[in-house]
Design a protein around this motif. Sequence first.
Motif, PDB file in Angstrom:
ATOM      1  N   LEU A  11      16.695 -26.969  87.068  1.00  0.00           N
ATOM      2  CA  LEU A  11      15.460 -26.775  86.304  1.00  0.00           C
ATOM      3  C   LEU A  11      14.340 -26.205  87.171  1.00  0.00           C
ATOM      4  O   LEU A  11      13.585 -25.341  86.717  1.00  0.00           O
ATOM      5  N   LEU A  12      14.226 -26.655  88.398  1.00  0.00           N
ATOM      6  CA  LEU A  12      13.154 -26.136  89.257  1.00  0.00           C
ATOM      7  C   LEU A  12      13.344 -24.662  89.588  1.00  0.00           C
ATOM      8  O   LEU A  12      12.376 -23.940  89.764  1.00  0.00           O
ATOM      9  N   ALA A  13      14.597 -24.210  89.652  1.00  0.00           N
ATOM     10  CA  ALA A  13      14.823 -22.785  89.897  1.00  0.00           C
ATOM     11  C   ALA A  13      14.361 -21.961  88.702  1.00  0.00           C
ATOM     12  O   ALA A  13      13.876 -20.844  88.860  1.00  0.00           O
ATOM     13  N   LEU A  14      14.478 -22.514  87.499  1.00  0.00           N
ATOM     14  CA  LEU A  14      13.998 -21.800  86.319  1.00  0.00           C
ATOM     15  C   LEU A  14      12.475 -21.794  86.253  1.00  0.00           C
ATOM     16  O   LEU A  14      11.862 -20.817  85.826  1.00  0.00           O
ATOM     17  N   LEU A  15      11.863 -22.902  86.647  1.00  0.00           N
ATOM     18  CA  LEU A  15      10.404 -22.979  86.609  1.00  0.00           C
ATOM     19  C   LEU A  15       9.760 -22.221  87.755  1.00  0.00           C
ATOM     20  O   LEU A  15       8.673 -21.675  87.609  1.00  0.00           O
ATOM     21  N   ASN A  16      10.396 -22.201  88.899  1.00  0.00           N
ATOM     22  CA  ASN A  16       9.851 -21.512  90.079  1.00  0.00           C
ATOM     23  C   ASN A  16      10.608 -20.207  90.299  1.00  0.00           C
ATOM     24  O   ASN A  16      11.176 -19.970  91.354  1.00  0.00           O
ATOM     25  N   SER A  17      10.607 -19.340  89.321  1.00  0.00           N
ATOM     26  CA  SER A  17      11.398 -18.115  89.399  1.00  0.00           C
ATOM     27  C   SER A  17      10.838 -17.111  90.404  1.00  0.00           C
ATOM     28  O   SER A  17      11.531 -16.170  90.769  1.00  0.00           O
ATOM     29  N   GLN A  20       8.414 -19.559  94.847  1.00  0.00           N
ATOM     30  CA  GLN A  20       7.422 -20.440  95.444  1.00  0.00           C
ATOM     31  C   GLN A  20       7.363 -21.741  94.666  1.00  0.00           C
ATOM     32  O   GLN A  20       7.692 -21.792  93.485  1.00  0.00           O
ATOM     33  N   SER A  21       6.928 -22.784  95.331  1.00  0.00           N
ATOM     34  CA  SER A  21       6.804 -24.091  94.695  1.00  0.00           C
ATOM     35  C   SER A  21       5.473 -24.185  93.952  1.00  0.00           C
ATOM     36  O   SER A  21       4.436 -23.781  94.463  1.00  0.00           O
ATOM     37  N   HIS A  22       5.537 -24.715  92.715  1.00  0.00           N
ATOM     38  CA  HIS A  22       4.334 -24.905  91.895  1.00  0.00           C
ATOM     39  C   HIS A  22       4.338 -26.345  91.363  1.00  0.00           C
ATOM     40  O   HIS A  22       4.604 -26.566  90.184  1.00  0.00           O
ATOM     41  N   PRO A  23       4.038 -27.333  92.206  1.00  0.00           N
ATOM     42  CA  PRO A  23       4.153 -28.721  91.751  1.00  0.00           C
ATOM     43  C   PRO A  23       3.163 -29.105  90.656  1.00  0.00           C
ATOM     44  O   PRO A  23       3.511 -29.849  89.742  1.00  0.00           O
ATOM     45  N   VAL A  24       1.958 -28.604  90.705  1.00  0.00           N
ATOM     46  CA  VAL A  24       0.959 -28.954  89.687  1.00  0.00           C
ATOM     47  C   VAL A  24       1.348 -28.352  88.341  1.00  0.00           C
ATOM     48  O   VAL A  24       1.340 -29.040  87.310  1.00  0.00           O
ATOM     49  N   GLU A  25       1.703 -27.080  88.340  1.00  0.00           N
ATOM     50  CA  GLU A  25       2.066 -26.411  87.103  1.00  0.00           C
ATOM     51  C   GLU A  25       3.332 -27.007  86.493  1.00  0.00           C
ATOM     52  O   GLU A  25       3.421 -27.180  85.275  1.00  0.00           O
ATOM     53  N   ASN A  26       4.325 -27.315  87.345  1.00  0.00           N
ATOM     54  CA  ASN A  26       5.561 -27.906  86.843  1.00  0.00           C
ATOM     55  C   ASN A  26       5.311 -29.291  86.251  1.00  0.00           C
ATOM     56  O   ASN A  26       5.871 -29.642  85.213  1.00  0.00           O
ATOM     57  N   THR A  27       4.466 -30.074  86.895  1.00  0.00           N
ATOM     58  CA  THR A  27       4.140 -31.407  86.381  1.00  0.00           C
ATOM     59  C   THR A  27       3.410 -31.303  85.047  1.00  0.00           C
ATOM     60  O   THR A  27       3.709 -32.058  84.114  1.00  0.00           O
ATOM     61  N   LEU A  28       2.473 -30.375  84.943  1.00  0.00           N
ATOM     62  CA  LEU A  28       1.770 -30.193  83.678  1.00  0.00           C
ATOM     63  C   LEU A  28       2.710 -29.717  82.574  1.00  0.00           C
ATOM     64  O   LEU A  28       2.578 -30.132  81.418  1.00  0.00           O
ATOM     65  N   ALA A  29       3.665 -28.867  82.902  1.00  0.00           N
ATOM     66  CA  ALA A  29       4.609 -28.368  81.901  1.00  0.00           C
ATOM     67  C   ALA A  29       5.480 -29.495  81.363  1.00  0.00           C
ATOM     68  O   ALA A  29       5.648 -29.636  80.143  1.00  0.00           O
ATOM     69  N   VAL A  30       6.007 -30.312  82.246  1.00  0.00           N
ATOM     70  CA  VAL A  30       6.857 -31.423  81.807  1.00  0.00           C
ATOM     71  C   VAL A  30       6.021 -32.469  81.070  1.00  0.00           C
ATOM     72  O   VAL A  30       6.464 -33.030  80.056  1.00  0.00           O
ATOM     73  N   SER A  71       2.116 -19.965  86.402  1.00  0.00           N
ATOM     74  CA  SER A  71       2.439 -18.842  87.268  1.00  0.00           C
ATOM     75  C   SER A  71       3.703 -18.099  86.852  1.00  0.00           C
ATOM     76  O   SER A  71       3.843 -16.922  87.164  1.00  0.00           O
ATOM     77  N   THR A  72       4.645 -18.774  86.201  1.00  0.00           N
ATOM     78  CA  THR A  72       5.920 -18.141  85.890  1.00  0.00           C
ATOM     79  C   THR A  72       6.207 -18.219  84.392  1.00  0.00           C
ATOM     80  O   THR A  72       5.609 -18.999  83.659  1.00  0.00           O
ATOM     81  N   THR A  73       7.159 -17.419  83.965  1.00  0.00           N
ATOM     82  CA  THR A  73       7.543 -17.377  82.563  1.00  0.00           C
ATOM     83  C   THR A  73       8.211 -18.683  82.132  1.00  0.00           C
ATOM     84  O   THR A  73       8.011 -19.135  80.996  1.00  0.00           O
ATOM     85  N   GLY A  74       8.983 -19.303  83.011  1.00  0.00           N
ATOM     86  CA  GLY A  74       9.620 -20.573  82.674  1.00  0.00           C
ATOM     87  C   GLY A  74       8.616 -21.678  82.377  1.00  0.00           C
ATOM     88  O   GLY A  74       8.799 -22.467  81.445  1.00  0.00           O
TER      89      GLY A  74
END
Length: 105
Positions: A11-17, A20-30, A71-74
Amino acid sequence: MAQAARTQRNLLALLNSDGQSHPVENTLAVTTLVLGAIAVLTALSPSLHLVSSWVGLIGIGTGLWGQFISSTTGERFLFIIGLGAAALGFYIGLAHGGLFGGVIG
């Protein structure tokens, strides 16, 4: 050429396409996705309109802010799914009694 053939399938590879690592954006998305699911599931019961309307409202705010900084489409894909679910739960919660539900007025 070995770098081009390597693929990551999580899942992180799809979100961080972008690599680069985006911990804030990934946390907000989930978080937006979870809040949207809670809002929709609690909207199925009219007696839980306070929960569905408030959680939906918070999910809409979280999703809009996350969409603004994504930052990313995922990430944007998860934000749109979560925003739609949160808005649906929010509107059904409003139809069943609203944010205050007779507590005020």
